[in-house]
Design a protein around this motif. Structure first.
Motif, mmCIF file in Angstrom:
data_model
loop_
_atom_site.group_PDB
_atom_site.id
_atom_site.type_symbol
_atom_site.label_atom_id
_atom_site.label_comp_id
_atom_site.label_asym_id
_atom_site.label_seq_id
_atom_site.Cartn_x
_atom_site.Cartn_y
_atom_site.Cartn_z
ATOM 1 N N LYS A 5 56.644 12.916 11.943
ATOM 2 C CA LYS A 5 56.794 11.319 12.584
ATOM 3 C C LYS A 5 57.974 11.112 11.198
ATOM 4 C CE LYS A 5 55.187 6.416 12.937
ATOM 5 N NZ LYS A 5 56.112 6.290 13.967
ATOM 6 N N TYR A 6 58.238 11.212 10.373
ATOM 7 C CA TYR A 6 59.363 10.749 9.285
ATOM 8 C C TYR A 6 60.995 11.380 9.530
ATOM 9 C CZ TYR A 6 61.710 9.070 5.459
ATOM 10 O OH TYR A 6 62.753 8.926 4.395
ATOM 11 N N VAL A 7 60.465 12.274 9.926
ATOM 12 C CA VAL A 7 61.995 13.679 10.225
ATOM 13 C C VAL A 7 62.324 12.997 11.120
ATOM 14 C CG1 VAL A 7 62.103 16.325 10.519
ATOM 15 C CG2 VAL A 7 60.757 15.466 9.131
ATOM 16 N N TYR A 8 61.326 13.154 12.311
ATOM 17 C CA TYR A 8 62.006 12.875 13.358
ATOM 18 C C TYR A 8 62.579 11.371 13.646
ATOM 19 C CZ TYR A 8 62.610 17.890 16.203
ATOM 20 O OH TYR A 8 63.021 18.818 16.510
ATOM 21 N N ALA A 9 62.573 10.100 12.698
ATOM 22 C CA ALA A 9 62.597 9.040 13.167
ATOM 23 C C ALA A 9 63.703 9.420 12.247
ATOM 24 C CB ALA A 9 61.474 8.269 12.426
ATOM 25 N N GLN A 10 64.357 10.068 11.590
ATOM 26 C CA GLN A 10 65.606 9.856 11.122
ATOM 27 C C GLN A 10 66.668 10.337 11.575
ATOM 28 O OE1 GLN A 10 65.806 9.225 7.440
ATOM 29 N NE2 GLN A 10 63.313 9.024 8.270
ATOM 30 N N LEU A 11 66.504 11.634 12.867
ATOM 31 C CA LEU A 11 67.332 11.849 13.813
ATOM 32 C C LEU A 11 66.767 10.986 15.593
ATOM 33 C CD1 LEU A 11 66.375 15.597 13.807
ATOM 34 C CD2 LEU A 11 68.389 14.202 12.906
ATOM 35 N N GLY A 12 66.832 9.740 15.453
ATOM 36 C CA GLY A 12 66.204 9.095 16.313
ATOM 37 C C GLY A 12 65.441 9.113 17.618
ATOM 38 N N VAL A 13 64.306 9.827 16.515
ATOM 39 C CA VAL A 13 62.950 10.830 17.479
ATOM 40 C C VAL A 13 61.601 9.670 17.509
ATOM 41 C CG1 VAL A 13 62.009 12.204 18.873
ATOM 42 C CG2 VAL A 13 64.557 12.599 18.227
ATOM 43 N N GLU A 14 61.177 8.299 18.253
ATOM 44 C CA GLU A 14 60.174 8.041 17.460
ATOM 45 C C GLU A 14 58.862 9.228 18.018
ATOM 46 O OE1 GLU A 14 59.779 5.620 16.192
ATOM 47 O OE2 GLU A 14 61.996 5.259 16.129
ATOM 48 N N LEU A 15 58.530 9.456 16.902
ATOM 49 C CA LEU A 15 56.833 9.932 18.109
ATOM 50 C C LEU A 15 55.233 9.171 17.275
ATOM 51 C CD1 LEU A 15 57.904 13.515 16.494
ATOM 52 C CD2 LEU A 15 57.584 13.048 18.924
ATOM 53 N N PRO A 16 54.299 9.534 18.054
ATOM 54 C CA PRO A 16 53.305 8.505 16.958
ATOM 55 C C PRO A 16 52.854 9.312 16.153
ATOM 56 C CG PRO A 16 52.675 10.499 18.427
ATOM 57 C CD PRO A 16 54.350 10.170 18.888
ATOM 58 N N HIS A 17 52.190 8.475 15.336
ATOM 59 C CA HIS A 17 51.523 9.042 14.401
ATOM 60 C C HIS A 17 50.003 9.726 14.557
ATOM 61 C CE1 HIS A 17 50.926 8.617 9.497
ATOM 62 N NE2 HIS A 17 50.764 10.234 9.666
ATOM 63 N N SER A 18 49.824 10.949 14.531
ATOM 64 C CA SER A 18 48.796 11.520 15.265
ATOM 65 C C SER A 18 49.480 12.937 15.690
ATOM 66 C CB SER A 18 47.762 10.830 16.138
ATOM 67 O OG SER A 18 46.925 11.075 16.896
ATOM 68 N N SER A 19 48.332 14.014 15.481
ATOM 69 C CA SER A 19 48.488 15.043 15.732
ATOM 70 C C SER A 19 48.445 15.202 17.608
ATOM 71 C CB SER A 19 48.264 16.451 14.753
ATOM 72 O OG SER A 19 46.066 15.895 14.709
ATOM 73 N N SER A 20 46.877 14.645 17.465
ATOM 74 C CA SER A 20 46.407 14.302 18.490
ATOM 75 C C SER A 20 47.284 13.975 19.328
ATOM 76 C CB SER A 20 45.255 13.738 18.731
ATOM 77 O OG SER A 20 44.926 12.802 18.429
ATOM 78 N N SER A 21 47.666 13.023 19.537
ATOM 79 C CA SER A 21 49.248 12.125 20.675
ATOM 80 C C SER A 21 50.055 13.456 20.920
ATOM 81 C CB SER A 21 49.068 10.711 20.253
ATOM 82 O OG SER A 21 48.136 10.052 19.699
ATOM 83 N N MET A 22 50.615 13.890 19.120
ATOM 84 C CA MET A 22 52.348 14.358 19.966
ATOM 85 C C MET A 22 52.084 15.500 20.467
ATOM 86 S SD MET A 22 53.317 14.830 15.745
ATOM 87 C CE MET A 22 53.942 13.030 14.769
ATOM 88 N N VAL A 23 50.778 15.480 20.752
ATOM 89 C CA VAL A 23 50.650 17.168 21.870
ATOM 90 C C VAL A 23 51.351 16.337 23.007
ATOM 91 C CG1 VAL A 23 48.617 16.900 22.820
ATOM 92 C CG2 VAL A 23 49.463 19.095 22.508
ATOM 93 N N ALA A 24 51.718 15.184 23.479
ATOM 94 C CA ALA A 24 51.676 14.591 24.651
ATOM 95 C C ALA A 24 53.269 14.122 24.678
ATOM 96 C CB ALA A 24 50.648 13.854 25.072
ATOM 97 N N THR A 25 53.812 14.352 23.911
ATOM 98 C CA THR A 25 55.530 13.448 23.815
ATOM 99 C C THR A 25 56.508 14.794 24.020
ATOM 100 O OG1 THR A 25 55.701 14.783 21.069
ATOM 101 C CG2 THR A 25 55.026 12.498 21.667
ATOM 102 N N GLY A 26 57.553 14.863 24.566
ATOM 103 C CA GLY A 26 58.052 15.615 24.676
ATOM 104 C C GLY A 26 57.623 16.586 26.042
ATOM 105 N N TYR A 27 57.992 17.897 26.038
ATOM 106 C CA TYR A 27 57.380 18.927 26.183
ATOM 107 C C TYR A 27 57.087 20.152 25.747
ATOM 108 C CZ TYR A 27 62.215 20.598 26.858
ATOM 109 O OH TYR A 27 64.009 21.032 26.738
ATOM 110 N N GLN A 28 56.048 20.848 26.442
ATOM 111 C CA GLN A 28 55.830 22.468 25.678
ATOM 112 C C GLN A 28 56.729 23.388 26.372
ATOM 113 O OE1 GLN A 28 52.357 22.798 26.761
ATOM 114 N NE2 GLN A 28 50.711 20.993 26.509
ATOM 115 N N VAL A 29 56.457 24.220 25.485
ATOM 116 C CA VAL A 29 57.755 24.770 25.649
ATOM 117 C C VAL A 29 56.383 26.589 25.128
ATOM 118 C CG1 VAL A 29 59.571 23.954 25.425
ATOM 119 C CG2 VAL A 29 58.562 24.683 24.237
ATOM 120 N N SER A 30 57.251 27.713 25.891
ATOM 121 C CA SER A 30 56.640 28.952 25.324
ATOM 122 C C SER A 30 56.960 29.483 24.651
ATOM 123 C CB SER A 30 56.631 29.891 26.731
ATOM 124 O OG SER A 30 57.584 30.184 27.105
#
Length: 165
Positions: A91-116
């Motif tokens: 979360k902290y790293v991506y905030a430095q780049l203007g990308v807001e993420l939740p502070h929860s690993s279980s919530s992060m799986v629902a952000t962005g999109y999955q890639v193979s």
């Protein structure tokens, strides 16, 4: 032995002159670097390679994360001053780049999109843990208590890769 209630103690001392410390210099804002050279704290204690960013947001995230190798793990931690937990680091790293993420690993799986196939900067998600894919099978992570932020081999089996931007 008892001391009388009206007993007096004479103490002589010289005056002490105190000079206040000078005001501290303000800390410079952290710069986003495109190259980082740090020492890994992985179990192999290997040196990390010089990480050259290709300029992509993911590669920039890896460059930023590599600056925090060695910062202590802290449950719920979300800054270099207090330490990081796994999702707090991402979360902290991506905030430095203007990308807001939740502070929860279980919530992060629902952000962005999955890639193979992961590229540097993708989030490596497994149940209860996230790390940042750094390329060549390596990750930057805040793994657990007693283990500072480290650059190490990806150890997660059956990982889901998330591109958060």
């Amino acid at each position: 032995m008892q001391v009388a209630n009206d007993a007096r103690l004479k103490i002589e001392s010289k005056a002490v002159k105190v000079t206040p410390a000078p005001e501290p210099e303000p800390e410079p804002e952290p710069a986003v670097e495109t190259t980082a050279s740090v020492t890994a704290t992985s179990t192999a204690a290997e040196a990390t390679p010089d990480y050259k960013s290709d300029g992509s947001i993911g590669a920039q995230a890896v460059s930023i994360a590599m600056q925090y190798i060695g910062i202590a793990y802290a449950y719920g931690g979300s800054s270099p001053a207090t330490g990081f937990d796994c999702s707090g680091l991402i979360k902290y790293v991506y905030a430095q780049l203007g990308v807001e993420l939740p502070h929860s690993s279980s919530s992060m799986v629902a952000t962005g999109y999955q890639v193979s196939s992961p590229i540097p900067g993708d989030i490596v998600w497994t149940q209860g843990h996230v790390s940042l894919y750094a390329g060549n099978g390596k990750v930057v992570e805040a793994a657990n208590y007693g283990s500072p932020v480290r650059y190490t081999e990806q150890w997660q089996d059956y990982a889901v890769y998330i591109r958060p931007y």
